[in-house]
Design a protein around this motif. Structure first.
Motif: not given
Length: 210
Positions: A30-40
């Motif tokens: 996964l490329k999204s930051r783990l603390n960015d819930k919306k992107a995740l």
């Protein structure tokens, strides 16, 4: 077989991802930051439109070991987000797919989830939360044939200790290496049944000050 592995860029996560790929798994990074819930959420939902996932391994983790009043509020939030919230969110997003594949969730917690150490209150809280989430989730998913395993590694030689004033001893029998944990994960995956919890420790307890 497809696996999502967090923390894949170094340490235990990297060793797990490498071992899975050596055994014919496609590891989804996964490329999204783990603390960015919306992107995740956006990334995982888009991913699952075209494929299913068989294995979710929540391995990413951060730590801090100091008097609690000396920890910044941003650091407190980071530990909660990465160590606890992200695994819960990813499980939520992947669970329908994992039910279809009768898959497996493996959470890499910590020995600190099982004890109460000085200067570890925050880290222990996040890892104990992850451990208990895992054990309760297993009971929820037994009838769905989704396996859930919590693994508690003890001192392991990784870059996890770079920012701390201590690290595991160099003595061979006083620390684990990432490949040890990866092998334990592989045994858990292939066990005929469910290993709900596994604690992996070196024989001796030795740390050294930097």
């Amino acid at each position: 077989m497809q696996a999502i592995v967090t923390g894949y860029s170094s340490g235990i996560g990297k060793a797990i991802a490498s071992l899975l790929e050596e055994n014919s798994y496609k590891v989804i990074r996964l490329k999204s930051r783990l603390n960015d819930k919306k992107a995740l959420e956006k990334e995982v939902k888009e991913l699952l439109k075209s494929q299913e996932v068989n294995l979710l391994i929540n391995c990413a983790g951060v730590g801090v070991f100091k008097p609690h009043e000396e920890i910044s509020l941003d650091k407190i939030q980071e530990l909660i987000d990465v160590n606890l919230t992200a695994p819960i969110v990813l499980t939520n997003l992947c669970l329908r797919s994992l039910k279809k594949t009768k898959g497996h969730i493996i959470n890499i917690s910590s020995i600190e989830a099982t004890r109460h150490s000085k200067f570890s209150a925050l880290y222990t809280a996040t890892k104990a939360g992850l451990r208990n989430f895992s054990l309760a989730l297993f009971e929820e998913l037994r009838r769905c044939d989704v396996k859930v395993t919590n693994i508690n590694p003890d001192l392991t030689k990784t870059n996890f200790f770079e920012e701390f004033n201590f690290e595991p001893s160099d003595s061979k029998n006083a620390h684990l290496i990432p490949e040890n944990i990866a092998k334990a994960v592989w045994e858990v995956i292939n066990f005929d049944g469910v290993i709900t919890e596994l604690t992996v420790r070196p024989q001796r307890l030795e740390i050294k000050k930097k």
